[in-house]
Scaffold this active site. Sequence first.
Site, PDB file in Angstrom:
ATOM      1  N   CYS A   1       0.769  -1.228  -0.020  1.00  0.00           N
ATOM      2  CA  CYS A   1       0.026  -0.155   0.024  1.00  0.00           C
ATOM      3  C   CYS A   1       0.976   1.236  -0.218  1.00  0.00           C
ATOM      4  CB  CYS A   1      -0.796   0.055   1.141  1.00  0.00           C
ATOM      5  SG  CYS A   1      -2.267  -1.411   1.204  1.00  0.00           S
TER       6      CYS A   1
ATOM      7  N   HIS B   1     -12.002   9.515 -10.053  1.00  0.00           N
ATOM      8  CA  HIS B   1     -10.653   9.572 -11.075  1.00  0.00           C
ATOM      9  C   HIS B   1      -9.656  10.725 -10.446  1.00  0.00           C
ATOM     10  CE1 HIS B   1     -13.098   6.801 -13.074  1.00  0.00           C
ATOM     11  NE2 HIS B   1     -12.046   6.645 -13.871  1.00  0.00           N
TER      12      HIS B   1
ATOM     13  N   GLU C   1     -12.498  -0.383   0.263  1.00  0.00           N
ATOM     14  CA  GLU C   1     -11.292  -0.333  -0.712  1.00  0.00           C
ATOM     15  C   GLU C   1     -11.577  -1.729  -1.811  1.00  0.00           C
ATOM     16  OE1 GLU C   1      -7.810   2.223   1.216  1.00  0.00           O
ATOM     17  OE2 GLU C   1      -7.939   0.123   1.338  1.00  0.00           O
TER      18      GLU C   1
END
Length: 129
Positions: free
Chosen positions: A25, A71, A110
């Site tokens: 991550c 985005h 997520e």
Amino acid sequence: MLSITKEFRFSASHQLDHLRSGHPCGRLHGHNYVVVLELSAAPEDLSLPGFVRDYGDLSAFQKWVDETLDHRHLNDVLDGVNPSAENIAMWLHERWVKEFPELTAVRVSETPKTWATYRPSPALGDASL
């Protein structure tokens, strides 16, 4: 207490700081995020039609998500906040509780199997919660 929830989706990238060397991550990566807003009210506080909140009112949140988060690179958007799912949930609650005072929790996912939930602590001395 009655609660309603509504789900919202967006795609974004992030990179987490303060992780052990080599943690995946810590690399730039992205997710297809799911956010769930939970709004709650006591039965006596429902609107005349019997709503905690009209779901249509939440379209302002969807518009904001589309314009602000979708985005995007969340490290830039959250401005100094490490964009973990936990921090994103708390950040979203802080930004939207004034618009939606009934907002009692924000959940952020997520991946299909992982969720972080921010539910603020009741005010000290508030026995009604």
